[in-house]
Design a protein around this motif. Structure first.
Motif: not given
Length: 472
Positions: A350-351, A358-360, A414-415, A458-459
């Motif tokens: 992913l990185d 945002y996508l990760i 991430l949280t 979620f989105f």
């Protein structure tokens, strides 16, 4: 072998999803899956195990220099059996003990009619209004307690109010979404939030500032949609009305058990913040105190209070052990994939390929609906150290690295994503697994009726977070 492990893991998840069709209890499937994956791991080859876990293997040898005298095969066997598995088991045991104690406290409160104290105050007979009350109450309760305990408490509540199974399943889906959303914006509301908070990736003030509104939106959107599926009024269940129970307990005794039980649950994060000991230590202390308190009360009022069926030794026999074993199996299975490097490889991919915070985080959130969010967050923390201002200035890409400073965009999102993404599938979070176990919710039913609305929430939450960043 690693590819085969992933295939076996996915087949195990399919078997869990088709529990009712196969007529095989998911707990039996998952504990078998966990052991099979670790067995496959030990046979991937000594050299490959060392290569995948080079740093931890070297640390193991430093801790046990006597192992250097043995062959590589013996070293690897000891490393896997006496170090990796035991380390993972220690982390898993803390979750299981917490779950066991929380379930015991909640069951004790329930057996004494404690939840009737709350349900009496919920006077609405409109199911839609009740759905909103349950959702909002779960949201705020999970920010003080953890989402696991919140789910247990709320399931016990809706059992008292809703006799129809279909209604309880919809309400259970809302509880899962609300508990995960509520746990995302509080430093003590979710295990992954606690991990990031303790490691100082995020701070309490910034969590509240940046994540409260996105978390609330991630609940309100599903609530608005699901409330349209609820119709009619509530028909009181005479069997569950505590006042008509055969063995009536004095109100003051029931109230004291309720206050001590709920107070014990709320005490856990306070104990954690003061002592810095793991949360399961706090819940053990609360259970021990409640056990002693209830024994004293029963001894004082033994002539007027029926005791045998409500004391904690009997309560422990009523705990849902298949749910405990399900947790053990699924966490051990994920730990095997983590040990073999699958999760870390996915994060590295992913990185390198995505390279957008945002996508990760969105992808990590989606993955957390299938995989446990704890190792996903742990892998992310291992990949991305907290960037200092000096590191940002010296970087070839300072704009990108600035997302990884303390309270940076990456850690905040991430949280949120790791916490709320677990609501997309019922097996994606501790709250979901508990509600699934307690209410026997079918995986495919949840997939059909709840997954889409949870995904929309979620989105919507991510969109709200991005909008906040643009404005402020």
């Amino acid at each position: 072998m690693i590819t085969l492990m992933v295939v076996v893991f996915m087949l195990g998840y399919i078997a869990i999803a088709m529990e009712h069709q196969l007529r095989i209890n998911k707990s039996a499937t998952v504990i078998t899956l966990g052991v099979i994956l670790w067995t496959m791991y030990i046979f991937i080859g000594d050299a490959q195990i060392v290569e995948i876990n080079k740093e931890s293997f070297d640390f193991f040898l430093k801790l046990h220099p006597e192992a250097l005298k043995n062959s590589l095969s013996s070293q690897v066997n000891s490393f896997v059996g006496n170090y990796q598995i035991l380390n993972h088991l220690g982390d898993i045991a803390s979750i299981l003990f917490f779950l066991l104690c929380a379930m015991t406290i909640v069951e004790l409160i329930d057996s004494h009619g404690g939840f009737a104290i709350i349900t009496k105050r919920i006077t609405t007979k409109n199911k839609r209004k009740l759905l909103w009350i349950v959702g909002i109450l779960s949201f705020f309760l999970s920010s003080v307690l953890d989402n696991l305990t919140t789910s247990i408490v709320m399931v016990m509540l809706i059992r008292k109010l809703l006799p129809e199974r279909t209604d309880r399943w919809i309400f259970g889906g809302v509880v899962v979404i609300a508990a995960n959303s509520g746990g995302a914006w509080s430093p003590i509301g979710d295990i992954t939030t606690i991990m990031l908070w303790i490691n100082e990736n995020v701070t309490s003030a910034k969590l509240l500032e940046h994540l409260f509104l996105p978390s609330l939106v991630s609940l309100l959107v599903p609530l608005a949609i699901l409330s349209k599926k609820i119709k009619g009024g509530i028909i009181p269940d005479k069997v569950e009305t505590y006042e008509e129970a055969e063995h009536h307990l004095p109100y003051r005794f029931r109230l004291s058990i309720f206050i001590c039980g709920v107070g014990g649950l709320i005490f856990v994060p306070v104990f954690k913040s003061i002592t810095h000991l793991p949360p399961f230590m706090g819940i053990l202390l609360s259970l021990g105190f409640l056990w002693i308190f209830s024994e004293i009360i029963y001894n004082l009022f033994r002539r007027t209070v029926s005791h045998g069926m409500r004391r904690i030794p009997f309560i422990l026999t009523k705990i849902d052990m298949p749910t405990i074993l399900f947790f053990l199996g699924i966490l051990m299975a994920v730990a095997a994939l983590e040990s073999v490097g699958v999760l870390h490889s996915a994060a590295n991919f992913l990185d390198k390929e995505v390279h957008n915070t945002y996508l990760i985080n969105t992808i990590i959130g989606l993955l957390s609906s299938v995989f446990d969010n704890v190792p996903l967050v742990a892998a992310s923390m291992g990949m991305y150290p907290i960037a200092s201002p000096e590191m940002v200035q010296a970087s070839a890409n300072p704009e990108y690295l600035s997302h990884f400073v303390q309270d940076g965009t990456f850690w905040q999102l991430l949280t949120f994503c790791a916490g709320t993404g677990g609501s997309i599938l019922i097996i994606g979070s501790a709250a979901g697994v508990v509600v699934m176990g307690l209410e026997k919710i079918d995986f495919l039913w949840y997939l059909k009726n709840i997954t889409l609305v949870a995904l929309l929430g979620f989105f919507a939450g991510i969109g709200t977070f991005m909008l906040q960043m643009l404005i402020f």
